[in-house]
Every structure is written in C-alpha cells, then in structure tokens.
Enzyme design. Structure first.
Site, PDB file in Angstrom:
ATOM      1  N   SER A   1       0.836  -1.191   0.000  1.00  0.00           N
ATOM      2  CA  SER A   1       0.000   0.000   0.000  1.00  0.00           C
ATOM      3  C   SER A   1       0.885   1.261   0.000  1.00  0.00           C
ATOM      4  O   SER A   1       1.672   1.451  -0.933  1.00  0.00           O
ATOM      5  CB  SER A   1      -0.958  -0.043   1.195  1.00  0.00           C
ATOM      6  OG  SER A   1      -2.034   0.839   1.029  1.00  0.00           O
TER       7      SER A   1
ATOM      8  N   HIS B   1      -7.201  -6.364   0.476  1.00  0.00           N
ATOM      9  CA  HIS B   1      -6.105  -5.406   0.402  1.00  0.00           C
ATOM     10  C   HIS B   1      -4.826  -5.938   1.053  1.00  0.00           C
ATOM     11  O   HIS B   1      -3.759  -5.369   0.864  1.00  0.00           O
ATOM     12  CB  HIS B   1      -6.527  -4.097   1.077  1.00  0.00           C
ATOM     13  CG  HIS B   1      -5.561  -2.969   0.901  1.00  0.00           C
ATOM     14  ND1 HIS B   1      -5.158  -2.521  -0.342  1.00  0.00           N
ATOM     15  CD2 HIS B   1      -4.903  -2.192   1.818  1.00  0.00           C
ATOM     16  CE1 HIS B   1      -4.300  -1.523  -0.190  1.00  0.00           C
ATOM     17  NE2 HIS B   1      -4.129  -1.313   1.102  1.00  0.00           N
TER      18      HIS B   1
ATOM     19  N   ASP C   1      -9.740  -6.371  -3.532  1.00  0.00           N
ATOM     20  CA  ASP C   1      -9.204  -5.215  -2.819  1.00  0.00           C
ATOM     21  C   ASP C   1     -10.224  -4.076  -2.882  1.00  0.00           C
ATOM     22  O   ASP C   1     -10.601  -3.628  -3.969  1.00  0.00           O
ATOM     23  CB  ASP C   1      -7.882  -4.781  -3.470  1.00  0.00           C
ATOM     24  CG  ASP C   1      -7.102  -3.779  -2.627  1.00  0.00           C
ATOM     25  OD1 ASP C   1      -7.736  -2.996  -1.896  1.00  0.00           O
ATOM     26  OD2 ASP C   1      -5.865  -3.768  -2.724  1.00  0.00           O
TER      27      ASP C   1
END
Length: 292
Positions: free
Chosen positions: A98, A260, A232
């Site tokens: 991320s 995610h 996600d």
C-alpha cells in the site's frame, strides 16, 4: 505470530523501531498507512532461514516516534536509507504494501544502487483511485472529527459489537482485522496527527495525488513483482495492470478472493512466491551511487 522484541535506533533525534532476524540476502518490508511491523511479523519465520529480514515501523506508526515533520514518500524513503546505513546494509530486496509500495518505488527512484528487486503489494502510487474513507481524511475538519471517531467510547462499542457477532459465528477477514488494528492506534493525538500528515502527503479529496507513472519509466529496469488481491476494496486490483505501463516486464500475481492484504490472506503462498522470485531473479548491473 510475532516472536521477537523490536529493536530501536535513533535517527535525526527520533527513535525508529524495527525487527531484524536471520542472515543472508536482505529483505526490507515496508508497511502501509495505519500499519506496523505486525503486518509482516507472521512472514519472518517463513523467510529468515536464509534471508536477513528487516521490518521497521515507519515514523508516525507502530512503536516508532511520531514527530511533527515531513511525512512525504521522499522523507520515508530517506529514513529507510538511513536505517540501512546504520545497519551497514548496502542493497536490499524491497517489499512494500500500500503506502509502503509507494515508498519502495520512491526509494528505488532516489537510491537505485541500493535495490536488488521490487515487490509491490496492493501498492499505492499506480493510479488515482483509492477508497473514499482515505480521501475523507484529506477534507477540511478531519482533524476535528477523527478524535471523535477514534475515541475510546466508539472503539469500546465497536469491540462489543464484534464480540457479539463472533459468538453468532461471524469471523472477521484479514482486511477487517488489520484495518481495525490500525484504527485502534489512533487513540492518541500524536498518532492522529501523523496519520493525517501521511495521508495528505499522498492523497487529496479526488484520490491519490502521487503517481509512479511520472518517474519510473525513466528509471533503470529492475526485477519487479506486483501482487494484488482480486477483492481489494482500498485500491482497485486493475492498478496491477497499470503498473506494467511504468515498470517494463514486471511480473503480476493476482490472489483471487484476497483483499487489500493478500500477504495476510494467503501467507504461505505469498512467502513461497517471494522466495521463488528472489531465487530466480537477479539485477544484472546495479548503477553506481555516483550515477543515481
């Protein structure tokens, strides 16, 4: 499960917390917004038998200091460089999730001679789209609303509701568990300030504001693995395909049904994939520091 006590190092007057385990080629894991070393801790004993694994808490996160200051991708990347310098480590395989993926790409752009490979997991910086919850943190007044949302009263009632649902058979997925763990870290003012500064450095009300497409096409090619969960809900999985526009010949692996945090949903698969990627790829000729 975490089995180590974090170490600390002082960088520019502030303590940075990190895990350090194993010997061999170095793998540096970088977590995302509201994350910490705990997002990777379960992978350490799957990797450190023949790799040295470094897992820091970014400034503003986990057990590291939360100073007032610069929380941009460049600042985080420079901190990772300083940590490696302090540990006497020349080159690493970078694994970023991320926000950590954006930091990994920024690190590679700034310090290409230090990177052997890139592994980007549900990475930021590859498209404009991002979950509205994160966009809302950039709106005026978020600094006043966040203390109410993250208050002990709200957290206690959410935990009570979770226990009731668990007794009814509900089991939270990896995404919910990881995001809740991060959310509970916002109980103090320093953590909230750092969260808002970090979020606003890479996101605006319209979405992600920093794009790797602006600079990675000019970077020296490097072995790159992109991993994404097909479900996600934070950053859409099709950004994995857009990564190929900026990173020539990168390898894309989609974890069907994962969210995610694909490395939490399927840790054994992720560890095997990472080990195989490291074992079968090699950077042919890293540039010299003077050419960076």
């Amino acid at each position: 499960m975490e089995r180590m006590t974090p170490r600390t190092v002082t960088l520019h007057g502030h303590e940075l917390s990190y895990l350090d385990s194993g010997t061999g080629p170095v793998v540096l894991f970088i977590h995302g917004i509201l994350g910490s070393h705990r997002n990777w801790a379960h992978l350490i004993d799957r990797i450190d038998d023949n790799h040295r694994v470094i897992v820091p808490d970014l400034f503003g996160h986990g057990e590291s200091a939360k100073p007032v200051g610069d929380y941009s991708l460049g600042a985080h990347a420079a901190t990772m460089r300083d940590l490696l310098d302090r540990l006497g480590i020349e080159r690493v395989t970078l694994v970023g999730h991320s926000l950590g993926g954006g930091i990994a790409m920024e690190f590679y752009y700034l310090f290409p001679e230090r990177v052997e490979r890139l592994v980007l997991v549900a990475s930021g910086g590859l498209g404009r789209e991002v979950n509205p919850v994160l966009r809302s943190a950039t709106l005026p007044g978020a600094e006043w609303l966040l203390p109410l949302i993250a208050s002990g009263w709200v957290r206690a009632r959410a935990e009570t509701a979770g226990r009731v649902m668990s007794r009814a058979g509900w089991k939270p997925g990896s995404d919910i568990a990881a995001i809740w763990q991060g959310f509970t870290s916002l109980g103090d003012g320093e953590s909230r300030r750092a969260f808002l500064a970090t979020t606003r450095a890479v996101i605006d009300p319209g979405g992600q504001s920093v794009s790797a497409h602006d600079y990675l096409p000019d970077a020296v090619p490097i072995p790159t693995l992109v991993v994404w969960g097909s479900r996600d809900r934070m950053i859409p999985a099709w950004h994995a395909i857009s990564a190929q526009q900026s990173i020539p010949a990168c390898r894309v692996e989609l974890f069907h049904g994962a969210g995610h945090f694909p490395h939490l949903d399927e840790p054994d698969r992720f560890a095997k994939l990472l080990r195989d990627f490291i074992a079968t790829t090699r950077r042919e000729k890293p540039p010299s520091a003077s050419g960076a």
